[in-house]
Design a protein around this motif. Structure first.
Motif, PDB file in Angstrom:
ATOM      1  N   GLY A 127      -7.815  -1.164  -2.360  1.00 26.68           N
ATOM      2  CA  GLY A 127      -6.920  -0.349  -1.051  1.00 26.68           C
ATOM      3  C   GLY A 127      -6.421   1.080  -1.055  1.00 26.68           C
ATOM      4  N   TRP A 128      -6.297   1.503  -2.271  1.00 27.94           N
ATOM      5  CA  TRP A 128      -6.097   2.479  -2.901  1.00 27.94           C
ATOM      6  C   TRP A 128      -7.435   3.743  -3.531  1.00 27.94           C
TER       7      TRP A 128
ATOM      8  N   CYS B 252      -0.134   6.858  -9.306  1.00 22.57           N
ATOM      9  CA  CYS B 252      -0.999   7.504  -7.844  1.00 22.57           C
ATOM     10  C   CYS B 252      -2.312   6.977  -7.645  1.00 22.57           C
ATOM     11  N   THR B 253      -3.107   7.025  -8.720  1.00 24.06           N
ATOM     12  CA  THR B 253      -4.119   7.199  -8.607  1.00 24.06           C
ATOM     13  C   THR B 253      -5.405   5.524  -8.643  1.00 24.06           C
ATOM     14  N   TYR B 254      -4.181   4.666  -9.382  1.00 21.13           N
ATOM     15  CA  TYR B 254      -4.245   3.583  -9.529  1.00 21.13           C
ATOM     16  C   TYR B 254      -5.368   2.448  -8.424  1.00 21.13           C
ATOM     17  N   ASP B 255      -6.037   1.932  -8.593  1.00 23.86           N
ATOM     18  CA  ASP B 255      -6.591   1.860  -7.177  1.00 23.86           C
ATOM     19  C   ASP B 255      -6.341   0.092  -7.139  1.00 23.86           C
ATOM     20  N   ASP B 256      -5.168   0.491  -6.394  1.00 33.72           N
ATOM     21  CA  ASP B 256      -4.187  -0.512  -6.514  1.00 33.72           C
ATOM     22  C   ASP B 256      -3.206  -0.692  -5.344  1.00 33.72           C
ATOM     23  N   TYR B 257      -2.647  -1.082  -4.002  1.00 37.05           N
ATOM     24  CA  TYR B 257      -2.308  -1.250  -3.104  1.00 37.05           C
ATOM     25  C   TYR B 257      -0.384  -1.563  -2.992  1.00 37.05           C
ATOM     26  N   ASN B 258      -0.401  -2.332  -4.110  1.00 38.14           N
ATOM     27  CA  ASN B 258       0.673  -2.435  -4.661  1.00 38.14           C
ATOM     28  C   ASN B 258       1.684  -1.970  -5.588  1.00 38.14           C
ATOM     29  N   TRP B 259       2.685  -1.921  -5.501  1.00 35.90           N
ATOM     30  CA  TRP B 259       3.365   0.079  -6.321  1.00 35.90           C
ATOM     31  C   TRP B 259       4.429  -1.160  -7.458  1.00 35.90           C
ATOM     32  N   ASP B 260       4.209  -2.707  -7.549  1.00 34.18           N
ATOM     33  CA  ASP B 260       4.345  -3.108  -9.254  1.00 34.18           C
ATOM     34  C   ASP B 260       3.619  -2.987  -9.733  1.00 34.18           C
ATOM     35  N   TRP B 261       1.847  -3.547  -9.138  1.00 28.98           N
ATOM     36  CA  TRP B 261       1.282  -3.542 -10.293  1.00 28.98           C
ATOM     37  C   TRP B 261       0.510  -2.300 -10.546  1.00 28.98           C
ATOM     38  N   SER B 262       0.687  -0.438  -9.815  1.00 32.57           N
ATOM     39  CA  SER B 262       0.683   0.342  -9.994  1.00 32.57           C
ATOM     40  C   SER B 262       1.700   0.769 -11.113  1.00 32.57           C
ATOM     41  N   LEU B 263       3.117  -0.109 -11.210  1.00 30.84           N
ATOM     42  CA  LEU B 263       4.315   0.090 -12.183  1.00 30.84           C
ATOM     43  C   LEU B 263       3.991  -0.404 -13.389  1.00 30.84           C
TER      44      LEU B 263
ATOM     45  N   ASN C 236     -13.316   9.998   4.594  1.00 27.09           N
ATOM     46  CA  ASN C 236     -12.400   9.417   3.167  1.00 27.09           C
ATOM     47  C   ASN C 236     -14.441   8.885   3.487  1.00 27.09           C
ATOM     48  N   ALA C 237     -15.851   8.482   4.258  1.00 29.20           N
ATOM     49  CA  ALA C 237     -16.458   8.049   3.492  1.00 29.20           C
ATOM     50  C   ALA C 237     -17.093   8.162   1.834  1.00 29.20           C
ATOM     51  N   MET C 238     -17.137   9.028   1.235  1.00 26.54           N
ATOM     52  CA  MET C 238     -17.092   9.304   0.139  1.00 26.54           C
ATOM     53  C   MET C 238     -16.453   8.340  -1.511  1.00 26.54           C
ATOM     54  N   TYR C 239     -14.869   7.561  -0.626  1.00 28.91           N
ATOM     55  CA  TYR C 239     -14.187   6.999  -1.057  1.00 28.91           C
ATOM     56  C   TYR C 239     -14.041   5.319  -0.922  1.00 28.91           C
ATOM     57  N   PRO C 240     -14.394   4.578  -0.990  1.00 27.88           N
ATOM     58  CA  PRO C 240     -14.080   3.232  -1.331  1.00 27.88           C
ATOM     59  C   PRO C 240     -13.312   2.751  -2.050  1.00 27.88           C
ATOM     60  N   ASP C 241     -12.999   1.660  -2.040  1.00 28.67           N
ATOM     61  CA  ASP C 241     -11.528   0.959  -3.289  1.00 28.67           C
ATOM     62  C   ASP C 241     -12.920   0.579  -3.700  1.00 28.67           C
ATOM     63  N   LEU C 242     -12.288   0.035  -5.265  1.00 26.85           N
ATOM     64  CA  LEU C 242     -13.529  -0.070  -6.054  1.00 26.85           C
ATOM     65  C   LEU C 242     -14.152  -1.954  -5.427  1.00 26.85           C
ATOM     66  N   TYR C 243     -13.412  -2.782  -4.677  1.00 26.66           N
ATOM     67  CA  TYR C 243     -14.422  -3.694  -4.044  1.00 26.66           C
ATOM     68  C   TYR C 243     -15.511  -3.109  -2.755  1.00 26.66           C
TER      69      TYR C 243
ATOM     70  N   ALA D  57      -3.827   1.238   6.557  1.00 31.01           N
ATOM     71  CA  ALA D  57      -2.882   1.690   6.762  1.00 31.01           C
ATOM     72  C   ALA D  57      -1.617   0.756   6.133  1.00 31.01           C
ATOM     73  N   LYS D  58      -1.624  -0.119   7.158  1.00 31.04           N
ATOM     74  CA  LYS D  58      -0.186  -1.023   6.976  1.00 31.04           C
ATOM     75  C   LYS D  58      -0.128  -1.318   5.304  1.00 31.04           C
ATOM     76  N   PHE D  59      -1.268  -1.982   4.957  1.00 33.10           N
ATOM     77  CA  PHE D  59      -1.057  -1.789   3.199  1.00 33.10           C
ATOM     78  C   PHE D  59      -0.448  -0.384   2.483  1.00 33.10           C
ATOM     79  N   THR D  60      -1.047   0.030   2.611  1.00 33.93           N
ATOM     80  CA  THR D  60      -0.573   1.269   2.010  1.00 33.93           C
ATOM     81  C   THR D  60       0.559   1.901   1.875  1.00 33.93           C
ATOM     82  N   GLN D  61       1.143   1.971   2.867  1.00 32.02           N
ATOM     83  CA  GLN D  61       2.031   1.956   3.340  1.00 32.02           C
ATOM     84  C   GLN D  61       3.693   1.751   2.285  1.00 32.02           C
ATOM     85  N   THR D  62       3.223   0.764   2.192  1.00 30.38           N
ATOM     86  CA  THR D  62       4.521  -0.365   1.530  1.00 30.38           C
ATOM     87  C   THR D  62       5.134   0.793  -0.319  1.00 30.38           C
ATOM     88  N   LYS D  63       3.754   0.577  -1.336  1.00 32.91           N
ATOM     89  CA  LYS D  63       3.868   1.915  -1.938  1.00 32.91           C
ATOM     90  C   LYS D  63       4.140   2.843  -1.801  1.00 32.91           C
ATOM     91  N   HIS D  64       3.275   4.177  -0.726  1.00 32.83           N
ATOM     92  CA  HIS D  64       3.455   4.918  -0.890  1.00 32.83           C
ATOM     93  C   HIS D  64       5.809   5.023  -0.148  1.00 32.83           C
TER      94      HIS D  64
END
Length: 509
Positions: free
Chosen positions: A491-492, A397-408, A249-256, A262-269
């Motif tokens: 993070g996403w 699923c494409t919103y660049d935030d690892y938090n499910w609530d912010w994504s919602l 995934n070298a082409m796609y870092p997050d917006l920062y 993985a430990k952060f992405t798991q909760t939203k998944h």
């Protein structure tokens, strides 16, 4: 001789005036004495209540297990008492009691006469994956024979569970004490397979229980995506260097400019998977039209939370027709139960508050747009709301935030025709007791202090007759700033996360 000396004093007739004066004097004295005694009794009673609460406060802030157990009915102590699996029949081999039950129907399964009492060994990854598949395929509902099948309008409670078993024990104890808990289906959604946690959940005997297991966890994929692949780009590597090393995934870092953890992405998944699993995949919920309430392992509920949730649902049409979310918890710092208790005794430094006005706060509700940072604890919605959210899965699923609530909230602002609008209780019925989690760590992550405080304030609320209100009152919330579109927390950015998330929102029936 003066005129005075010549005057003859004639006694006046007794008209009773002097007697009445004496009687009035005695009556006034008795009244003042009675008033003084009454005031003294009230003062002593006030001091007694206050000292009793102080004693309770001292008792529950000493962080002792005994103090916490003293606040819990003896019949529920079994949920708070850890049981060692060593030399345990239920923990023989690599399976827990429920796994043994599942295997009993398979050829060559162990029977009671062949159970080994060897020292317990935790299951390996291969065995964990096998058990997860079996649980998810069987969709077993425990205690259904006792409490009957799920009704279409019954409440389903979904608890997201990771590894914090101490908090989970207290959540279960609080659920056990809730009115009408026997009518619900309690679903535990796990992203970590643990025999001790499974044993605890399978002890529950106060309602129907079901376990579902997130199948794409870090635990079951420790060296590959969605876990940590050895070729994954390190979080802080620069994109130019990532492209040179050709890491994943070298082409796609997050917006920062950071790469996935993985430990952060798991909760939203896990959140989107469990919601889709409950609404769209389980047979027991196929025709369910009622509310689904979302909790987490480090929450604690008041005994009237189901009662109040039903009352809020009934009053939605007249109090808030546009509301499609009901919220029982809040993170607002302005609400403090100890402050409320002080107000009940009119001991607030700033001003005296009428007791009844505070009691009424427990029956007050507010309505406002759903805000992720304030209304993501103990909130509920039905299948109609979920269907609208699922149609906006790409935004989630494409919103660049690892938090499910912010994504919602992003989904609500950018995609939903009918935005998420919430009815919120002013006196919370769901509390956050977790001192540690994804975002912060304390020295003592299993501290009893917060749990003790919640138990204490609920006892105060109960003794003050603040629970189980007879009616609800809509109050106008304080002036709120219009919610602006916010930049995600990052993070996403990984395309693999986008794809996995989208695949998990597909209906399988």
């Amino acid at each position: 001789m003066s005129k005075m000396r010549g005057r003859i004093l004639i006694p006046l007739p007794n008209t009773g005036a002097m007697g009445r004066k004496r009687n009035n004097f005695y009556m006034r004295s008795l009244f003042l004495l009675a008033l003084g005694i009454f005031g003294l009794l009230q003062y002593n009673n006030f001091n007694y209540l206050d000292s009793r609460d102080n004693v309770l406060g001292d008792a529950v802030t000493n962080d002792s297990d005994d103090a916490i157990l003293a606040m819990v009915p003896a019949t529920l102590h079994k949920y708070l008492t850890p049981h060692s699996r060593n030399h345990s029949a239920s923990g023989a081999g690599a399976l827990n009691g429920a796994a043994l039950l599942l295997n009993a129907s398979s050829p060559g399964a162990a029977t009671a006469s062949t159970i080994s009492f060897d020292v317990y060994h935790p299951p390996n990854i291969t065995e964990i994956k096998r058990q997860i598949v079996r649980y998810n395929d069987m969709q077993m509902v425990l205690n259904e024979d006792v409490f009957g099948p799920l009704q279409n309008d019954s409440v389903i409670i979904v608890v997201q569970v990771h590894t914090r078993i101490t908090y989970l024990r207290h959540l279960i104890v609080s659920l056990a004490q809730a009115r009408d808990i026997s009518k619900v289906l309690l679903v535990f959604s796990h992203d970590y397979y643990d025999d001790d946690i499974n044993d605890l959940v399978q002890q529950i005997d106060f309602c129907k229980v079901m376990q579902i297991f997130y199948p794409y966890s870090i635990q079951t994929h420790p060296n590959e995506y969605p876990g940590v692949d050895p070729n994954d780009c390190p979080r802080n590597i620069k994109k130019e260097q990532a492209l040179i090393t050709n890491c994943n995934n070298a082409m796609y870092p997050d917006l920062y400019g950071h790469y996935r953890e993985a430990k952060f992405t798991q909760t939203k998944h896990h959140w989107i998977w469990k919601a889709n699993r409950v609404f769209n995949e389980l047979e027991v919920t196929r025709y369910h039209t009622g509310l689904v309430l979302f909790l987490e392992e480090d929450h604690y509920v008041a005994e009237d939370f189901l009662y109040l949730l039903a009352m809020m649902q009934q009053r939605t049409k007249d109090l808030c027709p546009q509301c499609n979310v009901l919220s029982l918890g809040t993170y607002l710092k302005t609400f403090n139960y100890y402050t409320y208790h002080s107000k009940l005794h009119a001991r607030v430094r700033t001003a005296k508050i009428d007791r009844q006005s505070i009691v009424n706060d427990y029956r007050k509700v507010e309505v406002m747009p759903w805000i992720s940072s304030k209304h993501n604890m103990g909130f509920a919605f039905n299948r109609t709301t979920w269907s609208n959210i699922r149609k906006c899965a790409r935004h989630f699923c494409t919103y660049d935030d690892y938090n499910w609530d912010w994504s919602l909230q992003h989904v609500s602002q950018q995609c939903l025709r009918r935005k998420l609008h919430a009815m919120i209780v002013k006196g919370p019925r769901v509390f956050h007791i977790g001192e540690c989690g994804v975002h912060h760590k304390n020295k003592n992550c299993e501290s009893n202090q917060v749990i003790s405080k919640v138990q204490h304030v609920l006892r105060i609320a109960r003794n003050s007759h603040q629970l189980f209100p007879r009616s609800l009152t809509l109050t106008v919330p304080s002036l709120m700033k219009k919610s602006k579109l916010r930049k995600g927390n990052g993070g996403w950015g990984d395309m693999r996360d986008h794809e996995l998330c989208l695949n998990m929102t597909l209906a399988t029936r």
